[in-house]
Design a protein around this motif. Structure first.
Motif, PDB file in Angstrom:
ATOM      1  N   PRO A  12       0.809  -1.225   0.000  1.00  0.00           N
ATOM      2  CA  PRO A  12       0.000   0.000   0.000  1.00  0.00           C
ATOM      3  C   PRO A  12       0.845   1.280   0.000  1.00  0.00           C
ATOM      4  O   PRO A  12       0.466   2.265  -0.627  1.00  0.00           O
ATOM      5  CB  PRO A  12      -0.824  -0.112   1.287  1.00  0.00           C
ATOM      6  N   ASP A  13       1.973   1.259   0.686  1.00  0.00           N
ATOM      7  CA  ASP A  13       2.809   2.465   0.721  1.00  0.00           C
ATOM      8  C   ASP A  13       3.376   2.793  -0.660  1.00  0.00           C
ATOM      9  O   ASP A  13       3.430   3.959  -1.057  1.00  0.00           O
ATOM     10  CB  ASP A  13       3.946   2.302   1.726  1.00  0.00           C
ATOM     11  N   THR A  14       3.773   1.764  -1.395  1.00  0.00           N
ATOM     12  CA  THR A  14       4.293   1.995  -2.746  1.00  0.00           C
ATOM     13  C   THR A  14       3.196   2.532  -3.658  1.00  0.00           C
ATOM     14  O   THR A  14       3.429   3.464  -4.441  1.00  0.00           O
ATOM     15  CB  THR A  14       4.879   0.699  -3.327  1.00  0.00           C
ATOM     16  N   GLY A  19       0.991   7.089  -6.421  1.00  0.00           N
ATOM     17  CA  GLY A  19      -0.189   7.932  -6.626  1.00  0.00           C
ATOM     18  C   GLY A  19       0.094   9.396  -6.352  1.00  0.00           C
ATOM     19  O   GLY A  19      -0.331  10.284  -7.102  1.00  0.00           O
ATOM     20  N   LEU A  20       0.836   9.656  -5.277  1.00  0.00           N
ATOM     21  CA  LEU A  20       1.202  11.040  -4.968  1.00  0.00           C
ATOM     22  C   LEU A  20       2.054  11.641  -6.082  1.00  0.00           C
ATOM     23  O   LEU A  20       1.849  12.793  -6.486  1.00  0.00           O
ATOM     24  CB  LEU A  20       1.956  11.112  -3.637  1.00  0.00           C
ATOM     25  N   ALA A  21       3.000  10.845  -6.578  1.00  0.00           N
ATOM     26  CA  ALA A  21       3.867  11.334  -7.664  1.00  0.00           C
ATOM     27  C   ALA A  21       3.046  11.607  -8.921  1.00  0.00           C
ATOM     28  O   ALA A  21       3.227  12.641  -9.574  1.00  0.00           O
ATOM     29  CB  ALA A  21       4.972  10.317  -7.953  1.00  0.00           C
ATOM     30  N   VAL A  79      -3.969   7.008  -4.418  1.00  0.00           N
ATOM     31  CA  VAL A  79      -3.793   7.368  -3.000  1.00  0.00           C
ATOM     32  C   VAL A  79      -4.981   6.861  -2.190  1.00  0.00           C
ATOM     33  O   VAL A  79      -4.812   6.259  -1.120  1.00  0.00           O
ATOM     34  CB  VAL A  79      -3.620   8.894  -2.837  1.00  0.00           C
ATOM     35  N   ASP A  80      -6.182   7.088  -2.700  1.00  0.00           N
ATOM     36  CA  ASP A  80      -7.388   6.633  -2.003  1.00  0.00           C
ATOM     37  C   ASP A  80      -7.409   5.113  -1.867  1.00  0.00           C
ATOM     38  O   ASP A  80      -7.773   4.578  -0.809  1.00  0.00           O
ATOM     39  CB  ASP A  80      -8.645   7.115  -2.733  1.00  0.00           C
ATOM     40  N   TYR A  81      -7.009   4.410  -2.925  1.00  0.00           N
ATOM     41  CA  TYR A  81      -6.959   2.950  -2.893  1.00  0.00           C
ATOM     42  C   TYR A  81      -5.952   2.468  -1.855  1.00  0.00           C
ATOM     43  O   TYR A  81      -6.234   1.556  -1.077  1.00  0.00           O
ATOM     44  CB  TYR A  81      -6.606   2.414  -4.283  1.00  0.00           C
ATOM     45  N   ASN A  86      -4.650   0.099   3.433  1.00  0.00           N
ATOM     46  CA  ASN A  86      -4.074   0.207   4.781  1.00  0.00           C
ATOM     47  C   ASN A  86      -5.134   0.019   5.865  1.00  0.00           C
ATOM     48  O   ASN A  86      -4.849  -0.606   6.894  1.00  0.00           O
ATOM     49  CB  ASN A  86      -3.376   1.569   4.954  1.00  0.00           C
ATOM     50  N   ARG A  87      -6.336   0.529   5.650  1.00  0.00           N
ATOM     51  CA  ARG A  87      -7.413   0.372   6.638  1.00  0.00           C
ATOM     52  C   ARG A  87      -7.863  -1.084   6.734  1.00  0.00           C
ATOM     53  O   ARG A  87      -8.309  -1.527   7.786  1.00  0.00           O
ATOM     54  CB  ARG A  87      -8.583   1.273   6.310  1.00  0.00           C
ATOM     55  N   SER A  88      -7.746  -1.824   5.605  1.00  0.00           N
ATOM     56  CA  SER A  88      -8.229  -3.200   5.604  1.00  0.00           C
ATOM     57  C   SER A  88      -7.212  -4.190   6.190  1.00  0.00           C
ATOM     58  O   SER A  88      -7.538  -5.346   6.436  1.00  0.00           O
ATOM     59  CB  SER A  88      -8.583  -3.632   4.183  1.00  0.00           C
ATOM     60  N   LEU A  89      -5.983  -3.729   6.392  1.00  0.00           N
ATOM     61  CA  LEU A  89      -4.946  -4.629   6.917  1.00  0.00           C
ATOM     62  C   LEU A  89      -5.019  -4.750   8.419  1.00  0.00           C
ATOM     63  O   LEU A  89      -5.404  -3.984   9.165  1.00  0.00           O
ATOM     64  CB  LEU A  89      -3.565  -4.151   6.496  1.00  0.00           C
TER      65      LEU A  89
END
Length: 89
Positions: A12-14, A19-21, A79-81, A86-89
């Motif tokens: 998720p971080d990647t 997404g931010l980039a 980013v939203d995904y 992250n919330r689902s982990l």
């Protein structure tokens, strides 16, 4: 649910960083298109650019603006995904 142990995992971080980039690059493209449009208008006003050439450059600037908008939206979706992952982990 069947889990394939050979399938690559999603970090998720990647996804978020990418997404931010993408979102930021899209915003930069939109801003650059605005600068292009301003420069085109100046060149036309100073008779440095003919009508058809100005139209073609304006179309290129619009295309850049459109692509930048899509990249911004897609980057935000990534980013939203990533946040949902992250919330689902």
């Amino acid at each position: 649910m069947v889990i394939d142990p050979k399938a690559p995992s999603v970090d998720p971080d990647t996804v978020r960083w990418n997404g931010l980039a993408m979102r930021d690059e899209g915003q930069t493209m939109i801003e650059h298109a605005g600068v292009m449009t301003e420069e085109i208008d100046v060149m036309i006003a100073q008779n440095m650019l003919a009508g058809q050439d100005g139209d073609a450059l304006r179309q290129a600037a619009q295309t850049l603006r459109d692509v930048g908008g899509r990249a911004t939206q897609n980057g935000q979706a990534m980013v939203d995904y990533a946040d949902r992952l992250n919330r689902s982990l």
